[in-house]
Scaffold this motif. Structure first.
Motif, short mmCIF file in Angstrom:
data_model
loop_
_atom_site.label_atom_id
_atom_site.label_comp_id
_atom_site.label_asym_id
_atom_site.label_seq_id
_atom_site.Cartn_x
_atom_site.Cartn_y
_atom_site.Cartn_z
N MET A 112 38.99 49.55 -54.03
CA MET A 112 40.16 48.82 -54.50
C MET A 112 40.06 48.41 -55.96
O MET A 112 41.03 48.52 -56.72
CB MET A 112 40.39 47.59 -53.62
N PHE A 113 38.88 47.96 -56.41
CA PHE A 113 38.76 47.34 -57.73
C PHE A 113 38.01 48.19 -58.76
O PHE A 113 38.11 47.92 -59.95
CB PHE A 113 38.03 46.00 -57.61
N GLU A 114 37.24 49.17 -58.32
CA GLU A 114 36.34 49.85 -59.26
C GLU A 114 37.03 51.00 -60.00
O GLU A 114 37.68 51.85 -59.41
CB GLU A 114 35.11 50.39 -58.53
N GLY A 115 36.86 50.99 -61.32
CA GLY A 115 37.31 52.08 -62.17
C GLY A 115 36.13 52.60 -62.98
O GLY A 115 34.99 52.17 -62.79
N THR A 116 36.41 53.51 -63.91
CA THR A 116 35.34 54.11 -64.71
C THR A 116 35.71 54.09 -66.18
O THR A 116 36.83 54.46 -66.56
CB THR A 116 35.07 55.57 -64.29
N LEU A 117 34.77 53.62 -67.01
CA LEU A 117 34.91 53.68 -68.46
C LEU A 117 34.14 54.88 -68.99
O LEU A 117 33.11 55.26 -68.44
CB LEU A 117 34.37 52.41 -69.11
N ARG A 118 34.64 55.45 -70.05
CA ARG A 118 33.97 56.54 -70.75
C ARG A 118 33.47 55.98 -72.07
O ARG A 118 34.25 55.65 -72.96
CB ARG A 118 34.96 57.69 -70.95
N SER A 119 32.15 55.83 -72.20
CA SER A 119 31.53 55.31 -73.41
C SER A 119 31.12 56.47 -74.31
O SER A 119 30.36 57.36 -73.89
CB SER A 119 30.30 54.46 -73.05
N VAL A 120 31.64 56.47 -75.54
CA VAL A 120 31.45 57.61 -76.44
C VAL A 120 30.76 57.18 -77.72
O VAL A 120 31.13 56.18 -78.34
CB VAL A 120 32.82 58.26 -76.80
N LEU A 121 29.73 57.92 -78.10
CA LEU A 121 29.10 57.79 -79.42
C LEU A 121 29.46 59.03 -80.22
O LEU A 121 29.24 60.15 -79.77
CB LEU A 121 27.58 57.67 -79.29
N LEU A 122 30.04 58.83 -81.42
CA LEU A 122 30.51 59.94 -82.24
C LEU A 122 29.81 59.94 -83.59
O LEU A 122 29.98 59.01 -84.38
CB LEU A 122 32.03 59.83 -82.44
N SER A 191 39.72 50.97 -79.09
CA SER A 191 39.67 51.51 -80.44
C SER A 191 38.22 51.80 -80.85
O SER A 191 37.32 51.04 -80.51
CB SER A 191 40.29 50.53 -81.44
N PRO A 192 37.99 52.89 -81.60
CA PRO A 192 36.63 53.17 -82.07
C PRO A 192 36.18 52.16 -83.11
O PRO A 192 36.99 51.67 -83.90
CB PRO A 192 36.75 54.58 -82.67
N GLU A 193 34.91 51.82 -83.09
CA GLU A 193 34.35 50.91 -84.09
C GLU A 193 33.07 51.51 -84.66
O GLU A 193 32.30 52.15 -83.95
CB GLU A 193 34.05 49.54 -83.48
N GLN A 194 32.90 51.33 -85.95
CA GLN A 194 31.69 51.85 -86.58
C GLN A 194 30.54 50.88 -86.38
O GLN A 194 30.65 49.69 -86.66
CB GLN A 194 31.93 52.09 -88.07
N HIS A 214 35.11 52.87 -76.25
CA HIS A 214 35.28 52.82 -74.80
C HIS A 214 36.72 53.22 -74.48
O HIS A 214 37.66 52.67 -75.08
CB HIS A 214 35.01 51.42 -74.24
N VAL A 215 36.88 54.15 -73.56
CA VAL A 215 38.20 54.50 -73.05
C VAL A 215 38.13 54.48 -71.52
O VAL A 215 37.05 54.53 -70.94
CB VAL A 215 38.68 55.88 -73.56
N VAL A 216 39.28 54.41 -70.90
CA VAL A 216 39.34 54.35 -69.43
C VAL A 216 39.52 55.76 -68.89
O VAL A 216 40.54 56.39 -69.15
CB VAL A 216 40.48 53.44 -68.96
N TRP A 256 44.55 60.57 -74.90
CA TRP A 256 45.53 59.95 -75.80
C TRP A 256 44.94 58.91 -76.75
O TRP A 256 45.60 58.53 -77.70
CB TRP A 256 46.67 59.33 -74.98
N CYS A 257 43.72 58.46 -76.52
CA CYS A 257 43.20 57.45 -77.45
C CYS A 257 41.77 57.71 -77.90
O CYS A 257 41.29 57.01 -78.78
CB CYS A 257 43.32 56.05 -76.85
N GLU A 258 41.10 58.68 -77.32
CA GLU A 258 39.72 58.93 -77.73
C GLU A 258 39.67 59.63 -79.08
O GLU A 258 40.42 60.58 -79.33
CB GLU A 258 38.99 59.78 -76.68
#
Length: 338
Positions: A112-122, A191-194, A214-216, A256-258
């Motif tokens: 019911m409550f769990e989702g997944t984040l995608r953590s990206v290092l660029l 939003s990406p942050e340096q 971080h994106v969903v 759409w936001c990564e």
């Protein structure tokens, strides 16, 4: 740690639980409770049960904890214990047939409550991406001054002109107001942050300037947003607006936001298409009143299009307009297509 200095009191227990009970509530029981002025749940029994629970021993007694911390601990224990009980019942009924085989019983709290984040290092030198997935039961949103500066420039939003030939109905990045909103907090979160310090890049074989984002990547049926009002020794009382319906989470998906890492001229043409419409509707809030040293929690829950205000054992009618005026601490949305 920024937690609210308030013990695990009946208020702390009942208000998150009022929200959880609404996930499977019977409207008749709620109305009867309101009319009779009776509590929806037996607070003292629930409080005693949480103190006795081994997995929640860190919340026992009258130490300082907050509703968000309790919610996470309770969801984890509730899902695990519910799963173990279902397994026990299944094994008892089928013991002669299958021996000690354990069935695949889902964890309903996670479902019911769990989702997944995608953590990206660029890497900013070679453009290489390193991706790691992280599960979440809630998304914690910053309310700092940096959030107020967040604009739509961090995400792709296609221009939409009015049918009369007027200008776009979206504000330009430089024209956004300084007021806080859940949508602005979500844009800042995704939003990406340096990063301040260089990070080892396995492809460049050296430390390089790196962005993190971080994106969903997977959205849950019930979305919990935690507004981080407690920072150090201060509580942020800023009002954060939030919608009663049509919170579109589609624009926070990776496509759409990564950050693609590509120059603007070479961006994927498919991003011209608008993000998918994935609307969420508000069904509950938890508000905190008070300061860093003491305070009180209340909850608002909606069932069958009627809002109810839950204050300890007292339940009363309220309106959507009143709910939207509150300084929320936790927000609960349900996905409209579930």
């Amino acid at each position: 740690r920024g937690s609210v200095p308030i013990g695990v009191t009946p208020a702390l227990v009942s208000d998150p639980l009022s929200v959880l009970l609404e996930c499977g509530s019977d409207d008749g029981a709620v109305v009867e409770s309101v009319n009779q002025g009776e509590p929806l749940i037996a607070q003292k029994d629930l409080l005693a049960a949480t103190w006795k629970c081994k997995e929640m021993s860190h919340l026992s007694g009258y130490d300082q904890h907050d509703a968000h911390e309790f919610l996470h601990a309770f969801l984890e224990v509730l899902g695990k214990h519910g799963q173990n009980y279902e397994i026990f019942v299944w094994q008892t009924l089928n013991k002669e047939k299958i021996g000690n085989v354990k069935p695949n019983i889902p964890n309903f709290a996670q479902d019911m409550f769990e989702g997944t984040l995608r953590s990206v290092l660029l890497c900013q030198e070679c453009g290489a991406k390193r991706v790691q997935k992280e599960s979440f039961l809630s998304i914690s949103l910053d309310l700092s001054k940096e959030v107020q500066k967040t604009s739509t420039a961090a995400h792709f939003v296609p221009p939409r002109s009015s049918s009369t030939g007027g200008s776009s109905n979206l504000s330009s990045p430089g024209m956004e107001t300084r007021k806080l909103s859940v949508e602005k907090c979500l844009r800042h979160f995704t939003s990406p942050e340096q990063l301040l310090d260089p990070v080892d890049c396995p492809y460049c074989m050296k430390k390089t300037t790196t962005k993190k984002q971080h994106v969903v990547s997977r959205l849950p049926p019930v979305l919990c947003l935690h507004l981080k009002r407690f920072h150090g020794l201060q509580k942020m009382e800023d009002f954060v607006s939030f919608p009663a319906r049509n919170l579109n989470m589609g624009e926070y998906l990776p496509h759409w936001c990564e950050d693609s890492g590509l120059p603007a001229a070479t961006h994927d043409e498919s991003r011209v298409a608008p993000p998918p419409d994935i609307p969420y509707t508000l069904f509950a809030t938890v508000n905190h009143f008070g300061n860093l040293h003491n305070g009180h929690y209340v909850a608002n829950v909606k069932t069958q299009d009627q809002w109810y205000h839950c204050n300890d054992a007292h339940v009363s009618y309220t309106t959507e307009a009143q709910v939207l005026k509150g300084n929320a601490y936790l927000l609960f949305f349900v996905r409209e297509d579930t």
